[in-house]
Design a protein around this motif. Structure first.
Motif, PDB file in Angstrom:
ATOM      1  N   ALA A 129       0.830  -1.207   0.000  1.00  0.00           N
ATOM      2  CA  ALA A 129       0.000   0.000   0.000  1.00  0.00           C
ATOM      3  C   ALA A 129       0.861   1.252   0.000  1.00  0.00           C
ATOM      4  O   ALA A 129       0.548   2.242  -0.684  1.00  0.00           O
ATOM      5  CB  ALA A 129      -0.922  -0.012   1.211  1.00  0.00           C
ATOM      6  N   LEU A 130       1.962   1.210   0.747  1.00  0.00           N
ATOM      7  CA  LEU A 130       2.848   2.370   0.806  1.00  0.00           C
ATOM      8  C   LEU A 130       3.497   2.647  -0.546  1.00  0.00           C
ATOM      9  O   LEU A 130       3.644   3.805  -0.955  1.00  0.00           O
ATOM     10  CB  LEU A 130       3.929   2.130   1.867  1.00  0.00           C
ATOM     11  N   THR A 131       3.880   1.588  -1.259  1.00  0.00           N
ATOM     12  CA  THR A 131       4.460   1.761  -2.593  1.00  0.00           C
ATOM     13  C   THR A 131       3.485   2.452  -3.526  1.00  0.00           C
ATOM     14  O   THR A 131       3.855   3.383  -4.258  1.00  0.00           O
ATOM     15  CB  THR A 131       4.862   0.396  -3.172  1.00  0.00           C
ATOM     16  N   VAL A 132       2.235   2.019  -3.507  1.00  0.00           N
ATOM     17  CA  VAL A 132       1.209   2.646  -4.354  1.00  0.00           C
ATOM     18  C   VAL A 132       0.983   4.089  -3.942  1.00  0.00           C
ATOM     19  O   VAL A 132       0.862   4.981  -4.794  1.00  0.00           O
ATOM     20  CB  VAL A 132      -0.102   1.834  -4.269  1.00  0.00           C
ATOM     21  N   GLN A 133       0.937   4.346  -2.649  1.00  0.00           N
ATOM     22  CA  GLN A 133       0.719   5.714  -2.166  1.00  0.00           C
ATOM     23  C   GLN A 133       1.847   6.638  -2.607  1.00  0.00           C
ATOM     24  O   GLN A 133       1.597   7.791  -2.998  1.00  0.00           O
ATOM     25  CB  GLN A 133       0.595   5.710  -0.645  1.00  0.00           C
ATOM     26  N   ILE A 134       3.079   6.153  -2.541  1.00  0.00           N
ATOM     27  CA  ILE A 134       4.212   6.981  -2.962  1.00  0.00           C
ATOM     28  C   ILE A 134       4.118   7.295  -4.452  1.00  0.00           C
ATOM     29  O   ILE A 134       4.276   8.441  -4.875  1.00  0.00           O
ATOM     30  CB  ILE A 134       5.543   6.270  -2.639  1.00  0.00           C
ATOM     31  N   ARG A 135       3.836   6.273  -5.257  1.00  0.00           N
ATOM     32  CA  ARG A 135       3.753   6.482  -6.708  1.00  0.00           C
ATOM     33  C   ARG A 135       2.664   7.476  -7.074  1.00  0.00           C
ATOM     34  O   ARG A 135       2.890   8.423  -7.837  1.00  0.00           O
ATOM     35  CB  ARG A 135       3.503   5.152  -7.417  1.00  0.00           C
ATOM     36  N   TYR A 136       1.487   7.265  -6.526  1.00  0.00           N
ATOM     37  CA  TYR A 136       0.368   8.136  -6.887  1.00  0.00           C
ATOM     38  C   TYR A 136       0.514   9.523  -6.264  1.00  0.00           C
ATOM     39  O   TYR A 136       0.067  10.516  -6.845  1.00  0.00           O
ATOM     40  CB  TYR A 136      -0.955   7.488  -6.481  1.00  0.00           C
ATOM     41  N   GLY A 137       1.141   9.597  -5.099  1.00  0.00           N
ATOM     42  CA  GLY A 137       1.390  10.912  -4.507  1.00  0.00           C
ATOM     43  C   GLY A 137       2.360  11.731  -5.335  1.00  0.00           C
ATOM     44  O   GLY A 137       2.145  12.930  -5.580  1.00  0.00           O
ATOM     45  N   VAL A 138       3.442  11.095  -5.789  1.00  0.00           N
ATOM     46  CA  VAL A 138       4.409  11.783  -6.635  1.00  0.00           C
ATOM     47  C   VAL A 138       3.777  12.147  -7.978  1.00  0.00           C
ATOM     48  O   VAL A 138       4.011  13.242  -8.518  1.00  0.00           O
ATOM     49  CB  VAL A 138       5.661  10.901  -6.838  1.00  0.00           C
ATOM     50  N   ALA A 139       2.967  11.247  -8.531  1.00  0.00           N
ATOM     51  CA  ALA A 139       2.286  11.535  -9.795  1.00  0.00           C
ATOM     52  C   ALA A 139       1.336  12.725  -9.647  1.00  0.00           C
ATOM     53  O   ALA A 139       1.225  13.555 -10.558  1.00  0.00           O
ATOM     54  CB  ALA A 139       1.523  10.305 -10.275  1.00  0.00           C
ATOM     55  N   VAL A 184      15.026  10.454   0.297  1.00  0.00           N
ATOM     56  CA  VAL A 184      13.994   9.755  -0.465  1.00  0.00           C
ATOM     57  C   VAL A 184      13.272  10.733  -1.385  1.00  0.00           C
ATOM     58  O   VAL A 184      13.012  10.435  -2.560  1.00  0.00           O
ATOM     59  CB  VAL A 184      12.992   9.061   0.483  1.00  0.00           C
ATOM     60  N   ALA A 185      12.941  11.904  -0.874  1.00  0.00           N
ATOM     61  CA  ALA A 185      12.245  12.920  -1.672  1.00  0.00           C
ATOM     62  C   ALA A 185      13.074  13.349  -2.878  1.00  0.00           C
ATOM     63  O   ALA A 185      12.542  13.517  -3.981  1.00  0.00           O
ATOM     64  CB  ALA A 185      11.911  14.132  -0.811  1.00  0.00           C
ATOM     65  N   LEU A 186      14.371  13.511  -2.691  1.00  0.00           N
ATOM     66  CA  LEU A 186      15.233  13.927  -3.796  1.00  0.00           C
ATOM     67  C   LEU A 186      15.261  12.868  -4.898  1.00  0.00           C
ATOM     68  O   LEU A 186      15.197  13.198  -6.088  1.00  0.00           O
ATOM     69  CB  LEU A 186      16.639  14.208  -3.278  1.00  0.00           C
ATOM     70  N   ASP A 187      15.369  11.610  -4.508  1.00  0.00           N
ATOM     71  CA  ASP A 187      15.394  10.546  -5.512  1.00  0.00           C
ATOM     72  C   ASP A 187      14.043  10.393  -6.202  1.00  0.00           C
ATOM     73  O   ASP A 187      13.982  10.148  -7.414  1.00  0.00           O
ATOM     74  CB  ASP A 187      15.798   9.216  -4.857  1.00  0.00           C
ATOM     75  N   LEU A 188      12.965  10.525  -5.455  1.00  0.00           N
ATOM     76  CA  LEU A 188      11.642  10.402  -6.051  1.00  0.00           C
ATOM     77  C   LEU A 188      11.379  11.510  -7.053  1.00  0.00           C
ATOM     78  O   LEU A 188      10.811  11.284  -8.124  1.00  0.00           O
ATOM     79  CB  LEU A 188      10.566  10.415  -4.965  1.00  0.00           C
TER      80      LEU A 188
END
Length: 247
Positions: A129-139, A184-188
């Protein structure tokens, strides 16, 4: 047979692009470390799969997504109402970023590292769930970034107004805190802009700037990518400090 010729050329181009990193790894693996892989055939098969996969990915994008995206971006930039243009920019940024393989890889690694951290305990279900949240949050952040980039072009605002304050805030945060989410934010933010969405963003920016008489395609049309990389970083940092105990 004629249709296979461009694919063969693309395969050779991908092999040429991969050659430096393959040679570097082989030299350090064999000459410096003196250790060879236990399963060389499996490794070779994996490298061939990567070569074919990258070739098909790039070739498929060139044949389908890029022409469609560029045509839509050009049409919206030339004939679209500002409201529709902003909505199209958000949808383009969000949709193309969700599909980014680089972002998916970084999001998965970041989530795994969080689960492995004793200060951030989580289950495997929470990891997914966290992986999906990160992807969609960044998107979502990149969609907002494209809206901001379009608005900047429409208004003729200098790019420096966004770049200096944005990276200044990130540099200040990095200097004042050792919070784990900063790196993490910089890489994302960097991974959010990659092979799929960068050509689409450039097409949108250049097409919009070219359609406006008072704008210059070279001066105003570029800069969309740096805003698109910067905005998810800031949003991810804000969310981390607000939602995660201790940042």
């Amino acid at each position: 047979m004629h249709a296979l010729h461009p694919l063969a050329l693309a395969l050779l181009a991908t092999l040429r692009d991969m050659a430096p990193i393959l040679v570097t790894i082989a030299l350090f693996q064999g000459l410096v470390l003196g250790v060879w892989p236990d399963d060389p055939l499996g490794l070779l098969a994996g490298l061939i799969a990567i070569l074919i996969g990258l070739t098909l990915l790039v070739r498929g994008l060139e044949m389908s997504l890029f022409p469609i995206g560029e045509a839509l971006a050009d049409a919206m930039a030339r004939r679209g109402h500002p409201v529709w243009l902003m909505g199209f920019a958000f949808a383009l940024g969000f949709g193309s970023t969700v599909a980014e393989p680089a972002l998916a890889a970084v999001a998965a690694q970041a989530a795994s590292a969080m689960v492995a951290d004793p200060d951030f305990p989580a289950t495997e279900a929470q990891l997914a769930a966290l992986t999906v949240q990160i992807r969609y949050g960044v998107a979502f952040g990149l969609g907002l970034a494209l809206m901001l980039g379009v608005w900047r072009i429409l208004k003729g605002w200098p790019l420096i107004w966004f770049v200096l304050p944005g990276y200044g805030v990130i540099a200040l945060i990095a200097a004042l805190t050792n919070a784990p989410f900063v790196a993490v934010a910089l890489d994302l933010g960097t991974a959010a802009t990659s092979a799929i969405n960068i050509p689409l963003m450039l097409a949108l920016g250049i097409g919009l700037a070219s359609s406006l008489r008072s704008r210059n395609a070279l001066v105003d049309g570029f800069g969309m990518v740096v805003i698109a990389s910067l905005t998810p970083m800031l949003l991810f940092l804000a969310a981390a400090f607000l939602l995660v105990p201790g940042g």
